[in-house]
Design a protein around this motif. Structure first.
Motif, PDB file in Angstrom:
ATOM      1  N   ARG A 501       1.073  22.271 -36.877  1.00  0.00           N
ATOM      2  CA  ARG A 501       1.042  23.324 -35.854  1.00  0.00           C
ATOM      3  C   ARG A 501       1.276  22.719 -34.468  1.00  0.00           C
ATOM      4  NH1 ARG A 501      -3.515  25.210 -37.509  1.00  0.00           N
ATOM      5  NH2 ARG A 501      -4.738  24.156 -35.879  1.00  0.00           N
ATOM      6  N   HIS A 502       0.670  21.554 -34.311  1.00  0.00           N
ATOM      7  CA  HIS A 502       0.824  20.904 -32.993  1.00  0.00           C
ATOM      8  C   HIS A 502       2.253  20.516 -32.762  1.00  0.00           C
ATOM      9  CE1 HIS A 502      -3.615  19.701 -33.699  1.00  0.00           C
ATOM     10  NE2 HIS A 502      -3.476  20.956 -33.289  1.00  0.00           N
ATOM     11  N   GLY A 505       4.195  23.619 -32.195  1.00  0.00           N
ATOM     12  CA  GLY A 505       3.814  24.245 -30.934  1.00  0.00           C
ATOM     13  C   GLY A 505       4.373  23.522 -29.723  1.00  0.00           C
ATOM     14  N   PHE A 506       4.135  22.232 -29.753  1.00  0.00           N
ATOM     15  CA  PHE A 506       4.585  21.491 -28.558  1.00  0.00           C
ATOM     16  C   PHE A 506       6.099  21.418 -28.465  1.00  0.00           C
ATOM     17  CE2 PHE A 506       0.188  19.759 -28.824  1.00  0.00           C
ATOM     18  CZ  PHE A 506      -0.226  20.279 -27.602  1.00  0.00           C
ATOM     19  N   GLN A 508       8.118  23.666 -29.353  1.00  0.00           N
ATOM     20  CA  GLN A 508       8.578  24.956 -28.855  1.00  0.00           C
ATOM     21  C   GLN A 508       8.325  25.082 -27.359  1.00  0.00           C
ATOM     22  OE1 GLN A 508       7.669  28.149 -31.379  1.00  0.00           O
ATOM     23  NE2 GLN A 508       8.310  29.733 -29.917  1.00  0.00           N
ATOM     24  N   LEU A 509       7.131  24.598 -26.953  1.00  0.00           N
ATOM     25  CA  LEU A 509       6.835  24.635 -25.518  1.00  0.00           C
ATOM     26  C   LEU A 509       7.854  23.799 -24.749  1.00  0.00           C
ATOM     27  CD1 LEU A 509       2.945  24.398 -25.334  1.00  0.00           C
ATOM     28  CD2 LEU A 509       4.409  26.360 -24.839  1.00  0.00           C
ATOM     29  N   GLU A 512      10.859  25.859 -24.482  1.00  0.00           N
ATOM     30  CA  GLU A 512      10.676  26.993 -23.572  1.00  0.00           C
ATOM     31  C   GLU A 512      10.587  26.564 -22.118  1.00  0.00           C
ATOM     32  OE1 GLU A 512       7.271  29.209 -24.828  1.00  0.00           O
ATOM     33  OE2 GLU A 512       8.257  29.939 -26.667  1.00  0.00           O
ATOM     34  N   GLU A 513       9.830  25.505 -21.882  1.00  0.00           N
ATOM     35  CA  GLU A 513       9.539  25.181 -20.493  1.00  0.00           C
ATOM     36  C   GLU A 513      10.539  24.217 -19.868  1.00  0.00           C
ATOM     37  OE1 GLU A 513       5.428  24.055 -20.204  1.00  0.00           O
ATOM     38  OE2 GLU A 513       4.760  25.951 -21.100  1.00  0.00           O
TER      39      GLU A 513
ATOM     40  N   ASP B  16      -5.181  18.936 -28.957  1.00  0.00           N
ATOM     41  CA  ASP B  16      -3.897  19.626 -29.103  1.00  0.00           C
ATOM     42  C   ASP B  16      -4.099  21.122 -29.234  1.00  0.00           C
ATOM     43  OD1 ASP B  16      -2.506  17.270 -28.995  1.00  0.00           O
ATOM     44  OD2 ASP B  16      -2.621  16.931 -31.177  1.00  0.00           O
ATOM     45  N   LEU B  20      -2.881  24.082 -26.713  1.00  0.00           N
ATOM     46  CA  LEU B  20      -2.029  25.179 -27.137  1.00  0.00           C
ATOM     47  C   LEU B  20      -2.720  26.531 -26.923  1.00  0.00           C
ATOM     48  CD1 LEU B  20      -0.526  23.717 -30.447  1.00  0.00           C
ATOM     49  CD2 LEU B  20       0.699  24.167 -28.333  1.00  0.00           C
ATOM     50  N   PRO B 121      -2.084  30.160 -37.712  1.00  0.00           N
ATOM     51  CA  PRO B 121      -0.768  30.000 -38.340  1.00  0.00           C
ATOM     52  C   PRO B 121      -0.139  28.676 -37.923  1.00  0.00           C
ATOM     53  CG  PRO B 121      -0.954  32.087 -37.185  1.00  0.00           C
ATOM     54  CD  PRO B 121      -2.080  31.236 -36.722  1.00  0.00           C
ATOM     55  N   VAL B 122       0.652  28.132 -38.813  1.00  0.00           N
ATOM     56  CA  VAL B 122       1.341  26.883 -38.472  1.00  0.00           C
ATOM     57  C   VAL B 122       2.478  27.159 -37.481  1.00  0.00           C
ATOM     58  CG1 VAL B 122       2.767  25.020 -39.416  1.00  0.00           C
ATOM     59  CG2 VAL B 122       0.759  25.822 -40.680  1.00  0.00           C
ATOM     60  N   PHE B 124       4.245  28.346 -34.398  1.00  0.00           N
ATOM     61  CA  PHE B 124       3.709  28.465 -33.039  1.00  0.00           C
ATOM     62  C   PHE B 124       3.846  29.889 -32.488  1.00  0.00           C
ATOM     63  CE2 PHE B 124       3.991  27.835 -28.332  1.00  0.00           C
ATOM     64  CZ  PHE B 124       2.655  27.494 -28.166  1.00  0.00           C
ATOM     65  N   ARG B 128       0.775  31.996 -31.245  1.00  0.00           N
ATOM     66  CA  ARG B 128       0.679  32.588 -29.921  1.00  0.00           C
ATOM     67  C   ARG B 128       0.364  34.084 -30.024  1.00  0.00           C
ATOM     68  NH1 ARG B 128       5.033  29.888 -26.106  1.00  0.00           N
ATOM     69  NH2 ARG B 128       6.467  31.140 -27.324  1.00  0.00           N
TER      70      ARG B 128
END
Lengths: 720, 159
Positions: A501-502, A505-506, A508-509, A512-513, B16, B20, B121-122, B124, B128
C-alpha cells in the motif's frame, strides 16, 4: 426221608424201642427168677404147660440189653453210663453175637439130637418138666430161629445195602412172623412139643421185633411209620386194627374148628354179620382216611397250582424286569460310550484337569502334561499352585475360588508357568461338580492355549502404543505447523499488504504532486510500479484465500445448487458486460455440501469460463450434472480457447498458468483453490480440453446417492 | 502539551500509513486537529487523560478514533476494550482501520463495541476514498453524542 418224618412220632418210636428193650430184659429176668424160685407163673404167665427155658430167658435179657445200647436218642454220641460209644457198641454187638450162637447151638441140638450142655447151666431143669421128645431145657426150634434172626438183626442193625435195603428189618419181620406162629401154635396146640414156645417168649419176640423196627424210626419201615404221607398215615391207622381184626377172626375160627362144636344158625349168622360189619366199617374207615388224604392232596395241588401261578407271574415279572434291566443297561452303555467319546473329543481339543476342593490335582490329560512340561505323576497329588506364574494378584485367585466354591462356573485368562519356567497363557473355564448336598466336590478345568494370541495381542498393543505416540507426535507437529501457517497468513495479510500500500500510495502521490516535473520515462516506470503493486495485492489476497480454505471447517448442509449458481452468474454480470454470453444451466440437485465453499468452486470455474471465452463472439457456458457410480458429477463446459491435454497435470497447481499474462490475467491460484475445496469434500476434480475447442471441468462433492435430494431425478433437464 | 479539542486520534505505528492517512485527511480538509499516537499505550494515555496527557480533560474527547489493531506495547484490541468498557469513554466512536481481514479480528472488534471495521485497501485510490468517506461520515454527517450528558457516569475514582 427224614424231612417227611413227624418228629413227635419219631420220639414216640424211640420211646417204644427203649420200652421194648426194657420189657425184654424184664421178661428175661422174671423167667430166670421163676426157675430159681420155682414160681412157674413167671415162666408161663398163663395156665399153660410150656415154660420159658432159662437160656431163652437169658438170651432175652441179652437182646434187650443189646437193643438198649443201640437205641437212638437226642443225646446220641454223648456219654451216659458208659462214657464211650465204642465200648457201648462193642458190648451190644457182643451180646448179639452170643444170642446168635445160642440160637445156632440150640438148632444144632435139635437137628442132631445131642446135648451140648448149654441148656441147664443157668438153672436146673428137671426131666419131668421137659417136653416129650426133647431133652430138658432146650428151647423150641422157632425160638432158636427167632433168637438167630433177632441176634443177627441187632448185629447188622445199622448196615444198609448198596441198593438201600436194610437187612435188619427183614430179619425183624421174620422174627415177628415166628412170634405170631408161636402164639397161634400156643392157642391151637397148647400141648408142649419141640416146635411150640412159651407165651412170654412169643410175646417178647414180637415186642422186640417191633422195638427193633422202632429203634430206627427214620429208616425204611421205621421211616414209613413216622412219615406224614397219606400212605404212612394209613399204615399207622390200619395195621393195628387189621391185626386185631385178623387176630379175632383167626381166634374165633380156630377156636370153633378146634372145639368141633356145632354152631347154631343164629350164631353162624351173627358171626358172619359181625365179621362183615367189622370189615365194612374197617373199609369205610380206610376209605375215609384215603378220602381225607385225597382232599388234602387236592388242597395241596390247589396250593401248588396257586403257588405255581404265583411263581410263574413272579418269573414273568422277573423276566420283564430283567428285560427292562437289560434295556436300561444298554442305554447306560450307550450313554457311557457317548460320554467316553465326548471325553475323547474334549481331550483332543482342550487342556483338561480335575482337582479336589483343596485344589489338589486328581486328573490331567496329555495336553496338560505337554503344555506344563510336567509328567502326570509329577502333577497328580500336587496343588495347582505349582503352575502359578505370579502374574496375577492374590485377589484374582480369591475371586476365582470364591466363584467356584459357590458352585458357579468361572471363566478367565490365566498366565501359568511351565516346569522350565517358560510362560504360557490359557483361556480357562472351571466347572464345579456339585454333590447331593449342593456343594462342590471337585472342579474340572478346561483350558485352551492362547499364548500365541496373547503374544500377538501384546505385539498389537505395543504397535498401537507406538502408533498412537507417533500420531500424537505428528499431531503436535501438524498443530505446530498449522499454528505457524496461521501466524504466517496473518502476518502476510497484515504485514505484506502494508508495504504494498505504501509503495502504491507514495508512487501515486509522486505522480500526482510532481508529475509535471518528471521525465516521461520516469512517469512510465512509476505506472509500472503501481501496476506491479496492484497485481501483488491480488496475489496476496488470493493466497490468503487459499490458506483460509484449508483451515475452513467443513459445514455441510443441504444446498440448492441452482440458486447458488444463479447468484454467482449474477455476480459475474459486470465481467460479461458488452459480450454475447449464453448461460446454459441444467437442473442441478440439492446436495449436502458446504455452501460457502461450493459457491467458491462455481465462482472460480465460471469466472475462468467467462475469461477464456473472451475471444469468442458468442460465448457458451454450460453447467450440468450427471450421475456416475451413484454420485452426482458436476460439469462446467465452455467454448473458449481450451488447453492442451499434455499440460492437464499443471492445471490445478498453485501459480501454474497455461496462458500468458498478457492474454489472460490471473494468478494461477483459482483452480488450486477449487481442487482444495473439492478434496476437502472428499470429492474429485478433473478436466478435459483441446486447444481452441473449449474446456470441460468435472467435479464431485463426495456425496453418495443417499445424500442426494429427491430432485435428483431432473438432472438431465434442458438448458436455461 | 495541550491536546484538547482534537478532532481525530489516529493510532498507527507505521509512519508510512500515518503520512498517507494525514495526507488524505488534510487534502480533503476533513480535520485540522489530528493527534497521532504511535503505540497503544500512548493512545490510552491520550484518551484517559493521564501520563503525558494528564492535563487533558474528559470533557474534550476526540470526535473519532482511527485505530490500527497491530500496535506496539498495547495492541489495538486491548485499547478498544478499555475504551469501550469505561463509561467515560465508551461513547467515543472508534473505527478499526487495519490490513487484516481475519474473521476473528472482525468478530472480536464488533463484540468489544467497535463502531466500524475497515480493511485498508492496497490500492491507493481506494484507500484515499475510504479515508475520505470515513472522515466525512463521522465528522460531518454523523451527529456526535453530547459528551457532557455522559460525564455523570464517570466514577470519582477516575480523577
Amino acid at each position: 426221608m427224614n424231612d417227611r418224618c413227624d418228629p413227635r412220632l419219631v420220639q414216640r418210636c424211640r420211646a417204644l424201642a427203649s420200652a421194648s428193650a426194657v420189657f425184654a430184659v424184664l421178661v428175661g429176668v422174671l423167667g430166670l427168677a421163676g426157675w430159681k424160685l420155682h414160681i412157674a407163673t413167671l415162666d408161663t404167665w398163663v395156665a399153660a404147660p410150656i415154660k420159658i427155658v432159662p437160656n431163652a430167658a437169658a438170651c432175652l435179657i441179652l437182646l434187650g440189653v443189646s437193643l438198649w445200647l443201640q437205641r437212638e436218642s437226642k443225646e446220641d454220641n454223648q456219654s451216659s453210663a458208659w462214657n464211650s460209644a465204642r465200648i457201648r457198641k462193642l458190648a451190644a454187638k457182643t451180646a448179639a453175637v452170643i444170642v446168635c450162637l445160642m440160637g445156632l447151638l440150640s438148632l444144632a441140638e435139635h437137628v442132631c439130637g445131642c446135648d451140648l450142655g448149654i441148656d441147664r447151666w443157668l438153672a436146673a431143669v428137671p426131666a419131668a418138666e421137659a417136653i416129650p421128645g426133647v431133652q430138658p431145657g432146650l428151647m423150641a426150634v422157632i425160638a432158636a430161629l427167632d433168637f438167630l434172626a433177632l441176634g443177627a438183626a441187632l448185629l447188622l442193625l445199622d448196615w444198609k445195602t448198596r441198593r438201600g435195603h436194610w437187612p435188619a428189618q427183614f430179619l425183624a419181620f421174620g422174627a415177628a412172623l415166628g412170634a405170631v406162629f408161636g402164639l397161634f401154635a400156643l392157642v391151637l396146640q397148647p400141648r408142649a412139643s419141640g416146635i411150640t414156645m412159651a407165651l412170654p417168649a412169643a410175646v417178647t419176640f414180637f415186642v422186640l421185633a417191633c422195638g427193633l423196627v422202632c429203634s430206627r424210626p427214620t429208616w425204611a419201615i421205621g421211616g414209613l411209620l413216622t412219615s406224614q404221607n397219606a400212605g404212612a398215615r394209613l399204615l399207622r391207622s390200619a395195621v393195628p386194627a387189621a391185626l386185631l381184626i385178623l387176630g379175632l377172626i383167626g381166634w374165633s375160627v380156630s377156636k370153633a374148628m378146634l372145639t368141633e362144636a356145632h354152631f347154631t344158625w343164629v350164631e353162624a349168622s351173627l358171626l358172619a354179620i359181625l365179621c362183615g360189619t367189622i370189615l365194612v366199617a374197617f373199609l369205610t374207615w380206610i376209605a375215609f382216611i384215603v378220602d381225607r388224604s385225597d382232599v388234602l392232596n387236592a388242597e395241596l395241588e390247589r396250593r401248588v397250582a396257586e403257588r405255581t401261578a404265583a411263581l410263574q407271574s413272579e418269573v414273568a415279572e422277573r423276566t420283564s424286569a430283567q428285560a427292562a434291566l437289560k434295556e436300561s443297561l444298554a442305554t447306560s452303555e450307550a450313554a457311557l460310550k457317548e460320554l467316553a467319546d465326548q471325553k475323547f473329543a474334549l481331550d483332543q481339543h482342550a487342556i483338561v484337569a480335575t482337582t479336589d476342593v483343596q485344589g489338589t490335582i486328581t486328573y490331567v490329560n496329555d495336553k496338560f502334561c505337554a503344555i506344563s512340561q510336567y509328567s502326570r505323576e509329577g502333577l497328580i497329588g500336587q496343588n495347582h499352585r505349582i503352575l502359578n506364574s505370579g502374574h496375577h494378584p492374590k485377589e484374582f485367585f480369591q475371586q476365582m475360588y470364591h466363584t467356584i466354591a459357590n458352585g458357579k462356573v468361572w471363566r478367565g485368562e490365566i498366565k501359568n508357568r511351565a516346569k522350565d519356567g517358560s510362560i504360557y497363557w490359557v483361556d480357562a473355564t472351571i466347572v464345579p461338580f456339585l454333590g447331593a448336598d449342593g456343594k462342590p466336590w471337585q472342579y474340572v478345568a478346561i483350558r485352551t492355549d492362547i499364548t500365541e494370541r496373547k503374544l500377538a495381542e501384546a505385539e498389537i498393543r505395543q504397535l498401537n502404543d507406538e502408533l498412537e505416540q507417533r500420531v500424537a507426535e505428528r499431531t503436535t507437529q501438524l498443530e505446530a505447523a498449522n499454528h505457524e501457517l496461521e501466524a504466517f497468513s496473518y502476518s502476510v495479510s497484515h504485514d505484506l499488504r502494508a508495504p504494498l500500500r505504501h509503495i502504491g500510495g507514495f508512487s501515486q502521490l509522486l505522480v500526482e504532486e510532481f508529475g509535471a516535473t518528471l521525465a516521461p520515462g520516469a512517469r512510465h516506470y512509476l505506472d509500472r510500479i503501481q501496476a506491479g503493486t496492484q497485481k501483488m495485492g491480488v496475489l496476496v489476497d488470493e493466497l490468503l484465500h487459499l490458506a483460509r480454505v484449508g483451515r475452513h471447517a467443513l459445514k455441510r448442509q443441504t444446498t440448492k445448487l441452482n440458486e447458488l449458481v444463479a447468484e454467482v452468474v449474477a455476480m459475474l454480470q459486470p465481467e460479461s458486460e458488452g459480450r454475447q454470453v449464453e448461460w446454459a444451466i441444467s437442473d442441478l440437485p440439492a446436495v449436502e455440501c458446504d455452501p460457502v465453499l461450493a459457491r467458491q468452486v462455481f465462482q472460480n470455474l465460471l469466472s475462468n469460463a467467462l475469461k477464456f471465452t473472451r475471444p469468442r463472439a458468442q460465448a457458451v457456458i454450460k453447467v450440468s450434472c450427471r450421475e456416475e457410480d451413484g454420485q452426482p458429477v458436476f460439469m462446467v463446459r465452455d467454448n473458449g480457447i481450451g488447453f492442451n491435454m499434455k499440460y492437464v497435470d499443471k492445471l490445478f497447481g498453485v501459480f501454474q498458468r497455461l496462458h500468458r499474462a498478457e492474454d489472460f490475467e490471473g494468478t494461477g491460484i483459482g483452480l488450486a483453490t477449487v481442487q482444495r475445496i473439492v478434496h476437502k469434500h472428499g470429492g474429485q476434480v478433473w478436466a478435459e480440453g483441446e486447444p481452441d475447442q473449449g474446456a470441460t471441468f468435472y467435479f464431485t462433492l463426495g456425496v453418495g446417492k443417499q445424500a442426494q435430494s429427491k430432485k435428483n431425478g431432473a438432472t438431465a433437464g434442458g438448458r436455461l | 502539551m495541550n491536546s484538547d479539542g482534537m478532532d481525530i486520534l489516529l493510532a498507527e505505528d507505521s509512519q508510512d500509513d500515518v503520512d498517507l492517512a494525514l495526507h488524505t485527511l488534510r487534502r480533503e480538509k476533513l480535520a485540522n486537529n489530528i493527534f497521532v499516537a504511535r503505540d497503544g499505550e500512548e493512545a490510552l494515555d491520550f484518551i484517559f487523560c493521564r501520563g503525558a496527557f494528564a492535563q487533558r480533560s474528559f470533557e474534550h474527547p476526540p470526535k473519532l478514533v482511527l485505530l490500527d489493531l497491530k500496535l506496539p506495547k498495547v495492541n489495538g484490541m486491548e485499547v478498544l476494550k478499555q475504551v469501550k468498557s469505561d463509561p467515560r469513554t465508551k461513547v467515543i466512536p472508534v473505527v478499526i482501520m487495519t490490513s487484516s481481514k481475519e474473521e476473528r479480528d472482525l468478530v472480536a472488534s464488533y463484540h468489544l463495541g467497535a463502531n466500524s471495521y475497515i480493511q485498508k485497501p492496497v490500492d491507493f485510490d481506494q484507500f484515499r476514498e475510504t479515508v475520505k468517506t470515513i472522515g466525512l461520515y463521522w465528522l460531518v454527517i454523523n451527529q456526535p453524542p453530547i459528551v457532557e450528558s455522559f460525564q455523570h457516569l464517570a466514577g470519582p475514582a477516575h480523577d
